[in-house]
Design an enzyme around this catalytic site. Sequence first.
Site, PDB file in Angstrom:
ATOM      1  N   GLY A  82     -11.120   7.938   5.669  1.00 25.36           N
ATOM      2  CA  GLY A  82     -12.195   8.889   5.915  1.00 25.36           C
ATOM      3  C   GLY A  82     -13.511   8.279   6.367  1.00 25.36           C
ATOM      4  O   GLY A  82     -14.393   8.993   6.836  1.00 25.36           O
ATOM      5  N   LYS A 120       0.880  -1.162   0.000  1.00 25.47           N
ATOM      6  CA  LYS A 120       0.000   0.000   0.000  1.00 25.47           C
ATOM      7  C   LYS A 120       0.919   1.214   0.000  1.00 25.47           C
ATOM      8  O   LYS A 120       1.593   1.500   0.994  1.00 25.47           O
ATOM      9  CB  LYS A 120      -0.916   0.025   1.232  1.00 25.47           C
ATOM     10  CG  LYS A 120      -1.700   1.332   1.302  1.00 25.47           C
ATOM     11  CD  LYS A 120      -2.576   1.474   2.523  1.00 25.47           C
ATOM     12  CE  LYS A 120      -3.023   2.933   2.641  1.00 25.47           C
ATOM     13  NZ  LYS A 120      -3.925   3.165   3.768  1.00 25.47           N
TER      14      LYS A 120
END
Lengths: 66, 251
Positions: B184, B96
């Site tokens: 988020g 990632k």
Amino acid sequence: MNVLVNGDVTEVGPGATLADVLAARGVPERGVAVAVAGEVVPRAAWRSTTLRDGSVVEVLTAVQGG
Amino acid sequence: MDDLVIAGRKFGSRLIMGTGGAANLAVLERALVASGTALTTVAMRRLDAGGGPGVLALLERLGIEALPNTAGCHTAAEAVLTARLAREALETDLVKLEVVADDRTLLPDPIELLDAAEQLVDDGFTVLPYTNDDPVLAQKLADAGCAAVMPLGSPIGTGLGIRNPHNIEMIVAAASVPVVLDAGIGTASEAAQAMELGCDAVLLATAVTRASDPEAMATAMRLAVESGRLARGAGRIPRRYWAHASSPAVD
């Protein structure tokens, strides 16, 4: 001579290999990675990598994150 | 639910978890099990730094694949070195890719991110970049050979949900690789929304690990991702301005 391992000044004998330094520090064989002077040293090369005075060694592992 | 496929690898869950923020490994374990995740992020840090090495053993025991991240990197050079260390330590080519511009927003630095992505793809990595909710950048990352694109819903750890759903829809519409909504998410409805917008998966950590009851929130997220995926496939009704009776007219 002295090398820097994860920021710690570490005294080692002349001609010390990366494998010697890692063993003295109790670094496990699996789940870690090592860089010397900002370059990854594969596990297979730990024994053949000799350190110099002032070598910068970083030993990393996976921790909780992300 | 059908498998998530990234670069030919199949994952039995469309919820990718993070491990940061959990109070301890026991809490984390219950949350990971409840989430049903098959892929979970870890960070790379100095061996003697805090955080403990137990997380890898935990993932191995639970049969969850580890996804190392490059969190904390601000330049392409730092991220490339961290990815190479992660590959050596974890024996995986998955990464990632995170290259953030500053520590206040933790927003991706698009220039450094694309540079790092190109270098890592060339070096044989399967690159999953954490990116802005920018359709242009997402396309460039996919064109560079990234195996997925992972746009943010809002900044890391804010729980502000998906602030620009239209951008996420545009990224999905143009995508040639899987789209993972990353960062988020604050609660289950937002994870469902990501999937309804057409994302292939959701990546979250804080929403679960810092919830009052991480295990319950992990369950909620698992169900939300499944619900959103089903709803997306089911085809929602068009929005209408005026009412449309669902009972027959009175005789």
